[in-house]
Write an enzyme that holds these catalytic residues in place. Structure first.
Site, PDB file in Angstrom:
ATOM      1  N   HIS A 133       0.651  -1.386  -0.012  1.00  0.00           N
ATOM      2  CA  HIS A 133      -0.395  -0.407   0.393  1.00  0.00           C
ATOM      3  C   HIS A 133       1.227   0.970  -0.053  1.00  0.00           C
ATOM      4  O   HIS A 133       0.161   2.352  -0.189  1.00  0.00           O
ATOM      5  CB  HIS A 133      -0.785   0.299   1.696  1.00  0.00           C
ATOM      6  CG  HIS A 133      -1.864  -1.328   1.202  1.00  0.00           C
ATOM      7  ND1 HIS A 133      -2.827  -1.535   0.579  1.00  0.00           N
ATOM      8  CD2 HIS A 133      -2.516  -2.171   2.065  1.00  0.00           C
ATOM      9  CE1 HIS A 133      -3.755  -2.429   0.339  1.00  0.00           C
ATOM     10  NE2 HIS A 133      -3.558  -2.899   1.478  1.00  0.00           N
TER      11      HIS A 133
ATOM     12  N   ASP B 271      -2.981 -10.314  -2.771  1.00  0.00           N
ATOM     13  CA  ASP B 271      -3.695 -10.407  -1.385  1.00  0.00           C
ATOM     14  C   ASP B 271      -4.380  -9.918  -1.437  1.00  0.00           C
ATOM     15  O   ASP B 271      -5.623  -9.738  -2.891  1.00  0.00           O
ATOM     16  CB  ASP B 271      -2.749  -8.987  -0.741  1.00  0.00           C
ATOM     17  CG  ASP B 271      -2.902  -8.434   0.601  1.00  0.00           C
ATOM     18  OD1 ASP B 271      -2.416  -8.544   1.708  1.00  0.00           O
ATOM     19  OD2 ASP B 271      -3.926  -7.796   0.611  1.00  0.00           O
TER      20      ASP B 271
ATOM     21  N   HIS C 205      -5.909  -7.192  -0.675  1.00  0.00           N
ATOM     22  CA  HIS C 205      -6.282  -5.816  -0.498  1.00  0.00           C
ATOM     23  C   HIS C 205      -6.147  -5.403  -1.781  1.00  0.00           C
ATOM     24  O   HIS C 205      -4.497  -5.924  -2.452  1.00  0.00           O
ATOM     25  CB  HIS C 205      -5.726  -4.786   0.631  1.00  0.00           C
ATOM     26  CG  HIS C 205      -6.373  -5.151   1.925  1.00  0.00           C
ATOM     27  ND1 HIS C 205      -5.704  -6.181   2.787  1.00  0.00           N
ATOM     28  CD2 HIS C 205      -7.707  -5.098   2.434  1.00  0.00           C
ATOM     29  CE1 HIS C 205      -6.642  -5.800   3.842  1.00  0.00           C
ATOM     30  NE2 HIS C 205      -7.385  -5.542   3.849  1.00  0.00           N
TER      31      HIS C 205
ATOM     32  N   ASP D 142      -4.532 -12.812   3.647  1.00  0.00           N
ATOM     33  CA  ASP D 142      -5.659 -12.554   4.703  1.00  0.00           C
ATOM     34  C   ASP D 142      -6.565 -12.290   3.670  1.00  0.00           C
ATOM     35  O   ASP D 142      -8.089 -12.273   3.967  1.00  0.00           O
ATOM     36  CB  ASP D 142      -5.619 -11.003   4.230  1.00  0.00           C
ATOM     37  CG  ASP D 142      -4.855  -9.677   3.382  1.00  0.00           C
ATOM     38  OD1 ASP D 142      -4.475 -10.427   2.101  1.00  0.00           O
ATOM     39  OD2 ASP D 142      -4.407  -8.730   4.147  1.00  0.00           O
TER      40      ASP D 142
HETATM   41 ZN    ZN Z   1      -4.011  -6.687   3.075  1.00  0.00          ZN
END
Ligand code: ZN
Length: 351
Positions: A126, A163, A165, A250
């Site tokens: 991120h 991931d 995200h 995740d």
């Molecule tokens: Zn993540």
């Protein structure tokens, strides 16, 4: 036998987060608990990290941003966003994570490791060029790709991000760069809100971003079928010289931050697909960098399943795993992906 490299180090415990924060040192201690036994096996070898130099960090981040993170080492606590902080040793941990990935890439490209995995924290995908976010300070996988390009002279690097995200930072750092193909499967809508199909890169990088946003509920079979169908086609066209993975865990069914249904066996199957693809296009050169994963026992089981696969202790059968995929989940993805990507990747035009 050429071993699978593993980057691990106590420095990664020194990045502290607030009590109750999901990105805790416990994540790593569960994984490290059984690492000593694994490293007794000649099929595995430890790779010592090193701090990424300021000059290297500035390949993916502005010099001003690098200075800001470095200055956090002078303070007990620095708050960058509501959920992204630095303790006094976070700068050191974050640059050792990025440098650890560089060391692993160096070994793999030199043929001294058959593949490798970096088990560090904080995570990185991120982190933007100028901004810390989503628990991330430096974008490790982006810095690793820059290292492969600039220091090792590789021409093309493929980054797979599985991931839960979207890896907004990685996408943005390379969105005008045709030498790095960013390929992400992620839950959407979800944090950070980016990663639509239509985000495909721009300028000379047009087409070199491939986003696959997924609704909740995808499990081992669906992820395996999607990856086994899409990754080899992309790799055959792009011809990467190295594959890096932003390996988040995740998407595990027990993860408190995700809505997916993966299991540790599913991560082994995904790893086998990437290994097979790397074997076909780039001499097996593959390095994974751990990103998210916030249920420590599930995270540890999943990471060790990946390490078993990387070291050849297990041999997953992605075709068998993917055969039970729910076509109501996968067919719309193939249709949309083919529609958006056909102009850029003819191999994806008829899925
Ligand atoms: Zn993540």
């Amino acid at each position: 036998m050429v071993p699978t490299g593993i980057v691990h180090d106590p420095v990664f415990f020194e990045h502290r987060t607030e009590p109750g924060h999901p990105e805790t040192a416990k994540r790593l201690s569960r994984i490290y608990a059984s690492l000593e036994d694994r490293l007794d096996d000649p099929g595995y070898a430890a790779i010592a990290p090193r701090p990424a130099r300021r000059e290297e960090l500035s390949w993916a981040h502005s010099a001003a941003y690098v200075a800001t993170i470095a200055a956090s080492a002078q303070r007990e606590w620095t708050r960058f966003t509501a959920d992204t902080h630095a303790s006094a040793r976070s700068f050191e941990a974050a640059r050792q994570a990025a440098g650890g990935l560089m060391a692993a890439i160096d070994r793999v490209v030199a043929g001294q490791a058959r593949n490798a995995m970096v088990l560090a924290r904080p995570p990185g995908h991120h982190a933007e060029r100028n901004r810390a976010m989503g628990y991330c300070l430096f974008n490790g996988v982006a810095l690793g790709a820059c290292f492969a390009r600039r220091s090792l002279g590789l021409q093309r690097v493929l980054i797979l991000d599985w991931d839960v995200h979207h890896g907004n930072g990685t996408q943005h750092i390379f969105d005008d760069d045709p030498t790095v193909l960013f390929f992400s499967l992620h839950q959407s809508p979800h944090f950070p809100g980016t990663g639509a199909y239509t985000e495909t890169g721009w300028g000379p990088g047009a087409g070199y971003t491939v986003n696959i946003p997924l609704s909740r509920g995808y499990g081992d079979a669906e992820y395996t079928l999607l990856l086994a169908t899409l990754l080899p086609r992309l790799a055959r066209s792009f011809e990467p010289e190295l594959i890096l993975v932003s390996a988040g865990f995740d998407t595990h069914r027990k993860d408190p931050l995700g809505g997916m249904k993966m299991s540790s066996d599913g991560f082994a199957a995904l790893t086998r697909i990437v290994m097979d693809t790397a074997a076909q296009c780039c001499l097996g050169r593959l390095v994974l960098f751990m990103e998210g994963g916030y249920h420590p026992p599930a995270l540890a089981r999943s990471v060790h399943a990946v390490l078993d696969e990387l070291g050849g202790k297990t041999l997953s059968d992605p075709a068998a795993v993917g055969s039970s995929a729910d076509s109501r989940l996968t067919d719309p993805v193939f249709q949309r992906c083919a529609h958006v990507q056909a102009p850029h990747w003819p191999g994806l035009g008829s899925l």
